[in-house]
Design an enzyme around this catalytic site. Structure first.
Site, PDB file in Angstrom:
ATOM      1  N   CYS A 159       0.829  -1.216   0.000  1.00 28.31           N
ATOM      2  CA  CYS A 159       0.000   0.000   0.000  1.00 28.31           C
ATOM      3  C   CYS A 159       0.862   1.265   0.000  1.00 28.31           C
ATOM      4  O   CYS A 159       0.676   2.168  -0.831  1.00 28.31           O
ATOM      5  CB  CYS A 159      -0.954  -0.008   1.188  1.00 28.31           C
ATOM      6  SG  CYS A 159      -0.179  -0.441   2.760  1.00 28.31           S
ATOM      7  N   HIS A 203      -2.617   5.690   6.072  1.00 24.93           N
ATOM      8  CA  HIS A 203      -1.246   6.183   6.247  1.00 24.93           C
ATOM      9  C   HIS A 203      -1.202   7.616   5.716  1.00 24.93           C
ATOM     10  O   HIS A 203      -1.974   7.975   4.827  1.00 24.93           O
ATOM     11  CB  HIS A 203      -0.246   5.398   5.397  1.00 24.93           C
ATOM     12  CG  HIS A 203      -0.264   3.912   5.547  1.00 24.93           C
ATOM     13  ND1 HIS A 203       0.052   3.270   6.733  1.00 24.93           N
ATOM     14  CD2 HIS A 203      -0.513   2.921   4.655  1.00 24.93           C
ATOM     15  CE1 HIS A 203       0.011   1.959   6.548  1.00 24.93           C
ATOM     16  NE2 HIS A 203      -0.344   1.719   5.298  1.00 24.93           N
TER      17      HIS A 203
HETATM   18  P1  NAD Z   1      -5.646 -10.750   6.131  1.00 25.38           P
HETATM   19  O1  NAD Z   1      -5.057 -11.429   7.314  1.00 25.38           O
HETATM   20  O2  NAD Z   1      -6.691  -9.723   6.334  1.00 25.38           O
HETATM   21  O3  NAD Z   1      -6.245 -11.844   5.138  1.00 25.38           O
HETATM   22  C1  NAD Z   1      -5.544 -12.991   4.786  1.00 25.38           C
HETATM   23  C2  NAD Z   1      -6.531 -14.130   4.558  1.00 25.38           C
HETATM   24  O4  NAD Z   1      -5.823 -15.301   4.107  1.00 25.38           O
HETATM   25  C3  NAD Z   1      -7.283 -14.537   5.818  1.00 25.38           C
HETATM   26  O5  NAD Z   1      -8.652 -14.712   5.497  1.00 25.38           O
HETATM   27  C4  NAD Z   1      -6.632 -15.883   6.200  1.00 25.38           C
HETATM   28  O6  NAD Z   1      -7.529 -16.752   6.857  1.00 25.38           O
HETATM   29  C5  NAD Z   1      -6.276 -16.437   4.835  1.00 25.38           C
HETATM   30  N1  NAD Z   1      -5.221 -17.467   4.847  1.00 25.38           N
HETATM   31  C6  NAD Z   1      -4.397 -17.822   5.856  1.00 25.38           C
HETATM   32  N2  NAD Z   1      -3.571 -18.828   5.457  1.00 25.38           N
HETATM   33  C7  NAD Z   1      -3.883 -19.100   4.166  1.00 25.38           C
HETATM   34  C8  NAD Z   1      -3.396 -20.014   3.212  1.00 25.38           C
HETATM   35  N3  NAD Z   1      -2.411 -20.883   3.507  1.00 25.38           N
HETATM   36  N4  NAD Z   1      -3.948 -20.037   1.983  1.00 25.38           N
HETATM   37  C9  NAD Z   1      -4.928 -19.169   1.665  1.00 25.38           C
HETATM   38  N5  NAD Z   1      -5.439 -18.279   2.537  1.00 25.38           N
HETATM   39  C10 NAD Z   1      -4.923 -18.240   3.767  1.00 25.38           C
HETATM   40  O7  NAD Z   1      -4.407 -10.146   5.330  1.00 25.38           O
HETATM   41  P2  NAD Z   1      -4.423  -8.907   4.349  1.00 25.38           P
HETATM   42  O8  NAD Z   1      -4.287  -7.662   5.154  1.00 25.38           O
HETATM   43  O9  NAD Z   1      -5.543  -9.040   3.406  1.00 25.38           O
HETATM   44  O10 NAD Z   1      -3.036  -9.084   3.612  1.00 25.38           O
HETATM   45  C11 NAD Z   1      -2.883  -9.950   2.503  1.00 25.38           C
HETATM   46  C12 NAD Z   1      -1.639  -9.553   1.736  1.00 25.38           C
HETATM   47  O11 NAD Z   1      -1.829  -8.223   1.245  1.00 25.38           O
HETATM   48  C13 NAD Z   1      -0.338  -9.519   2.538  1.00 25.38           C
HETATM   49  O12 NAD Z   1       0.740  -9.828   1.687  1.00 25.38           O
HETATM   50  C14 NAD Z   1      -0.246  -8.059   2.955  1.00 25.38           C
HETATM   51  O13 NAD Z   1       1.066  -7.671   3.245  1.00 25.38           O
HETATM   52  C15 NAD Z   1      -0.769  -7.387   1.701  1.00 25.38           C
HETATM   53  N6  NAD Z   1      -1.313  -6.047   1.919  1.00 25.38           N
HETATM   54  C16 NAD Z   1      -2.061  -5.749   3.011  1.00 25.38           C
HETATM   55  C17 NAD Z   1      -2.535  -4.463   3.194  1.00 25.38           C
HETATM   56  C18 NAD Z   1      -3.322  -4.076   4.405  1.00 25.38           C
HETATM   57  O14 NAD Z   1      -3.229  -2.945   4.826  1.00 25.38           O
HETATM   58  N7  NAD Z   1      -4.126  -4.940   4.980  1.00 25.38           N
HETATM   59  C19 NAD Z   1      -2.269  -3.479   2.250  1.00 25.38           C
HETATM   60  C20 NAD Z   1      -1.549  -3.818   1.087  1.00 25.38           C
HETATM   61  C21 NAD Z   1      -1.059  -5.112   0.944  1.00 25.38           C
END
Ligand code: NAD
Length: 340
Positions: free
Chosen positions: A141, A220
């Site tokens: 992000c 942010h």
């Molecule tokens: P999150 O924890 O909200 O969601 C992740 C999901 O994946 C959950 O539902 C979890 O149960 C599931 N999961 C767990 N193990 C798994 C597996 N082995 N296979 C498939 N699914 C599985 O996380 P998020 O915030 O959505 O982040 C996801 C990615 O996006 C990360 O790489 C993070 O760094 C990136 N990201 C997050 C944000 C943010 O602010 N939340 C912003 C940009 C990028």
């Protein structure tokens, strides 16, 4: 024929990307995965998204919750052309061998290191580089926010050097176990990792970043000082460049959007996605030009800024649009962003 898409991991990013995929004219959402039943799994079912069990999840738990499964994640991967991996940080890399085994393309998120994929991606910056690739990482992000702004400034005036301090949200709104609840936490990595991450998209950009984490969940804020190669005529010229670029939203002083709470209140009023703000937010009153030195704040809604980027990444990989501008236009129209 539409490109068939799976979303693996239906959390903060995954559920938004799934909705965005379902809205695109040239993509088909074939299914989403959950590791266990939850309100989010229930919402996926209510929206009619076929639900598959991922990771070490147990089918019986879904049965007991009354949630119908369409199969396992491996079965889902056998039915699609591409997967968007939205599993937690570092889990994407562990998932990669499943995608390779299924012979499908993959879009990873910014929580993974850059070498998880063939290229890092941001639509305004390097769409062409990612055309035809089998794996792409949508940068994080904060990096997406910096790269979008860099794309605008580099193209018009060139960037000699960029210094940015990132004021980072402590947790996403649903993350009740993260913090800080109180305090301002300096990131004792100087400069922070964000500058090198920006260079995964713009390898030659001179940028140094620092970061602090604060007790907020909304957005942010980046505090930027950019020395440009050539001086713009005046601050309005820079504001016009941001205003004229998709995925930027500039607030005028009369709108009284004084900080992130009002910005997100605007997002709730507007009601796009999950009441999201997928654009870089720039304040007219928060931008000042002094010769070649540009100072500006920008706010980044961490939960949603990468959502349209995931869509454009797929379009680049499958060569579905003649250029970045066209892909961005299709994506944004489907999402309700920008001009109708
Ligand atoms: P999150 O924890 O909200 O969601 C992740 C999901 O994946 C959950 O539902 C979890 O149960 C599931 N999961 C767990 N193990 C798994 C597996 N082995 N296979 C498939 N699914 C599985 O996380 P998020 O915030 O959505 O982040 C996801 C990615 O996006 C990360 O790489 C993070 O760094 C990136 N990201 C997050 C944000 C943010 O602010 N939340 C912003 C940009 C990028």
């Amino acid at each position: 024929m539409k490109v068939r898409v799976a979303v693996n991991g239906f959390g903060t990013i995954g559920k938004r990307v799934a909705d965005a995929v379902a809205r695109q004219p040239d993509l088909e959402l074939v299914g989403v995965t959950k590791t266990r039943p939850s309100f989010e799994a229930r919402r996926a079912a209510e929206k009619g998204y076929p639900l598959y069990v991922a990771g070490d999840g147990k089918a019986e738990e879904f049965d007991r919750a009354g949630l119908r499964l369409a199969g396992t994640a491996s079965e889902l991967f056998s039915r699609v052309d591409v997967v968007v991996d939205a599993a937690p940080e570092k889990v994407g890399r562990e998932n990669r061998h499943h995608y390779d085994a299924a012979g499908i393309r993959a879009v990873f998120q910014g929580g993974e290191k850059a070498d998880v994929a063939e290229a890092s991606f941001s639509a305004l910056a390097n769409y062409e580089v990612c055309r035809g690739k089998r794996s792409v990482r949508v940068v994080s992000c904060n990096t997406t926010g910096l790269v979008r702004a860099a794309a605008v400034l580099r193209a018009r005036w060139g960037v000699e050097h960029w210094e940015a301090t990132l004021v980072r949200r402590g947790a996403d709104p649903a993350e009740s176990k993260k913090g800080p609840i109180n305090g301002i936490l300096p990131t004792f990595q100087l400069p922070s990792h964000h500058g090198p991450d920006v260079r995964t998209v713009f390898p030659d950009l001179s940028i140094a970043t620092t970061a602090v984490v604060v007790p907020t969940t909304l957005m942010h804020v980046h505090v930027n000082h950019v020395t440009l190669d050539r001086a713009p005529a005046d601050a309005p010229e820079v504001l016009a460049a941001f205003r004229g670029t998709p995925r930027f939203h500039v607030f005028a002083p009369w709108e009284h959007a004084d900080g992130t709470p009002q910005v997100m209140e605007y997002a709730r009023d507007r009601g796009i996605g999950f009441n999201d703000m997928m654009e870089n937010v720039v304040w007219e009153a928060g931008l000042r030009l002094d010769g070649r030195d540009l100072y500006f704040f920008q706010a980044i809604h961490q939960e949603s800024i990468v959502v349209p980027e995931n869509i454009d990444a797929i379009r680049a990989m499958f060569d579905l649009a003649p250029d970045a501008a066209t892909s961005i236009r299709i994506t944004d129209r489907a999402l309700g962003l920008g001009a109708p």
